[in-house]
Design a protein around this motif. Structure first.
Motif, PDB file in Angstrom:
ATOM      1  N   ALA A  66       0.854  -1.194   0.000  1.00  0.00           N
ATOM      2  CA  ALA A  66       0.000   0.000   0.000  1.00  0.00           C
ATOM      3  C   ALA A  66       0.886   1.239   0.000  1.00  0.00           C
ATOM      4  O   ALA A  66       1.828   1.342   0.785  1.00  0.00           O
ATOM      5  N   VAL A  67       0.576   2.162  -0.891  1.00  0.00           N
ATOM      6  CA  VAL A  67       1.279   3.438  -0.931  1.00  0.00           C
ATOM      7  C   VAL A  67       0.742   4.340   0.172  1.00  0.00           C
ATOM      8  O   VAL A  67       1.484   5.026   0.860  1.00  0.00           O
ATOM      9  N   SER A  68      -0.571   4.302   0.344  1.00  0.00           N
ATOM     10  CA  SER A  68      -1.258   5.138   1.308  1.00  0.00           C
ATOM     11  C   SER A  68      -2.667   4.590   1.503  1.00  0.00           C
ATOM     12  O   SER A  68      -3.167   3.850   0.661  1.00  0.00           O
ATOM     13  N   LEU A  69      -3.289   4.981   2.612  1.00  0.00           N
ATOM     14  CA  LEU A  69      -4.655   4.555   2.903  1.00  0.00           C
ATOM     15  C   LEU A  69      -5.534   5.755   3.235  1.00  0.00           C
ATOM     16  O   LEU A  69      -5.098   6.675   3.931  1.00  0.00           O
ATOM     17  N   VAL A  70      -6.763   5.724   2.742  1.00  0.00           N
ATOM     18  CA  VAL A  70      -7.793   6.678   3.132  1.00  0.00           C
ATOM     19  C   VAL A  70      -8.931   5.833   3.696  1.00  0.00           C
ATOM     20  O   VAL A  70      -9.584   5.089   2.958  1.00  0.00           O
ATOM     21  N   LEU A  71      -9.132   5.923   4.998  1.00  0.00           N
ATOM     22  CA  LEU A  71     -10.111   5.088   5.701  1.00  0.00           C
ATOM     23  C   LEU A  71     -11.244   5.964   6.201  1.00  0.00           C
ATOM     24  O   LEU A  71     -11.027   6.870   7.003  1.00  0.00           O
ATOM     25  N   VAL A 136      -7.548   8.854   8.455  1.00  0.00           N
ATOM     26  CA  VAL A 136      -8.809   8.322   8.973  1.00  0.00           C
ATOM     27  C   VAL A 136      -9.799   9.476   9.049  1.00  0.00           C
ATOM     28  O   VAL A 136      -9.557  10.469   9.740  1.00  0.00           O
ATOM     29  N   LEU A 137     -10.897   9.353   8.337  1.00  0.00           N
ATOM     30  CA  LEU A 137     -11.974  10.331   8.349  1.00  0.00           C
ATOM     31  C   LEU A 137     -13.130   9.720   9.122  1.00  0.00           C
ATOM     32  O   LEU A 137     -13.625   8.649   8.762  1.00  0.00           O
ATOM     33  N   GLN A 138     -13.527  10.386  10.195  1.00  0.00           N
ATOM     34  CA  GLN A 138     -14.506   9.803  11.107  1.00  0.00           C
ATOM     35  C   GLN A 138     -15.578  10.824  11.456  1.00  0.00           C
ATOM     36  O   GLN A 138     -15.268  11.965  11.805  1.00  0.00           O
ATOM     37  N   GLY A 139     -16.838  10.413  11.380  1.00  0.00           N
ATOM     38  CA  GLY A 139     -17.939  11.269  11.795  1.00  0.00           C
ATOM     39  C   GLY A 139     -18.059  11.307  13.304  1.00  0.00           C
ATOM     40  O   GLY A 139     -18.043  10.261  13.955  1.00  0.00           O
ATOM     41  N   LYS A 140     -18.185  12.500  13.851  1.00  0.00           N
ATOM     42  CA  LYS A 140     -18.342  12.643  15.297  1.00  0.00           C
ATOM     43  C   LYS A 140     -19.669  12.074  15.783  1.00  0.00           C
ATOM     44  O   LYS A 140     -19.795  11.696  16.938  1.00  0.00           O
ATOM     45  N   VAL A 164      -0.115   8.369  10.751  1.00  0.00           N
ATOM     46  CA  VAL A 164      -1.577   8.368  10.720  1.00  0.00           C
ATOM     47  C   VAL A 164      -2.078   9.757  11.085  1.00  0.00           C
ATOM     48  O   VAL A 164      -1.460  10.458  11.886  1.00  0.00           O
ATOM     49  N   ARG A 165      -3.182  10.123  10.476  1.00  0.00           N
ATOM     50  CA  ARG A 165      -3.831  11.389  10.818  1.00  0.00           C
ATOM     51  C   ARG A 165      -5.327  11.133  10.895  1.00  0.00           C
ATOM     52  O   ARG A 165      -5.917  10.537   9.997  1.00  0.00           O
ATOM     53  N   LEU A 166      -5.931  11.591  11.985  1.00  0.00           N
ATOM     54  CA  LEU A 166      -7.366  11.453  12.208  1.00  0.00           C
ATOM     55  C   LEU A 166      -8.023  12.809  12.018  1.00  0.00           C
ATOM     56  O   LEU A 166      -7.591  13.799  12.611  1.00  0.00           O
ATOM     57  N   VAL A 167      -9.059  12.831  11.189  1.00  0.00           N
ATOM     58  CA  VAL A 167      -9.859  14.038  11.003  1.00  0.00           C
ATOM     59  C   VAL A 167     -11.289  13.675  11.372  1.00  0.00           C
ATOM     60  O   VAL A 167     -11.893  12.785  10.762  1.00  0.00           O
TER      61      VAL A 167
END
Length: 193
Positions: A66-71, A136-140, A164-167
């Protein structure tokens, strides 16, 4: 997403991981589908909910691929959450009958799913640690895959010195309330500007 990536000369493949039949879906089958799609190529993986968990698991099991992940709202701690959500009585019924009806969010209806899904999911790490940079894109307000799971994943990634970065977004599980913001976060992560 496909159109925006195409504008930058990138192709987005969206495999239907439900195929050939949702009833027989397993994490193993999803990982095999990713293998078949990519062959030996490296790739950026996008995954939403169960697809996010599958992408993270694939990357953890296939170092360097994997080059990168968008979760997007990745469904970590899969087996334990499904067992808890089902409860003991429903779990016994699911095991006895061999299948049960579950919400299929993409189809907007309930679909049968075999108990082999849960049995197979228990074989995999609840919080797989990919070796690629992850966004990581996460709904509050996500009640399907609660934000605490994303936080736990991020803590584990940091403990292993993985990028890793969480938004967190003011959104629910579908993450459709602010698509321009979603795209900007992805664009930054993938260095597409």
């Amino acid at each position: 997403m496909r159109e925006r990536l195409a504008e930058r000369g990138k192709t987005l493949e969206i495999p239907d991981l439900n195929q050939p039949l949702f009833r027989d879906l397993t994490v193993t089958r999803m990982i095999e589908a990713i293998d078949a799609l990519l062959g030996g190529d490296r790739a950026v993986l996008f995954g939403s909910s169960l697809g996010g968990y599958a992408a993270a698991t694939w990357s953890a099991l296939r170092p360097g691929r994997a080059v990168s992940l968008v979760l997007l709202a990745p469904a970590f701690d899969l087996a334990a959450r499904w067992k808890k959500r089902a409860g003991d009585a429903e779990l016994r019924r699911w095991r006895t009958q061999g299948e049960a009806l579950f919400d299929h969010y993409a189809l907007g209806r309930k679909e049968p799913l075999a108990i082999s899904f849960l049995d197979d999911a228990e074989r995999y790490e609840p919080f797989p640690l990919p070796d690629a940079p992850a966004l990581v894109l996460q709904g509050k307000r996500d009640e399907v895959v609660t934000p605490d799971l994303a936080h736990k994943f991020v803590r584990r990634m940091h403990a292993e010195s993985r990028e890793v970065r969480l938004v967190e977004l003011d959104d629910s599980h579908e993450l459709t309330a602010d698509l321009p913001s979603l795209w900007r976060e992805m664009e930054t992560h993938l260095k597409l500007d």
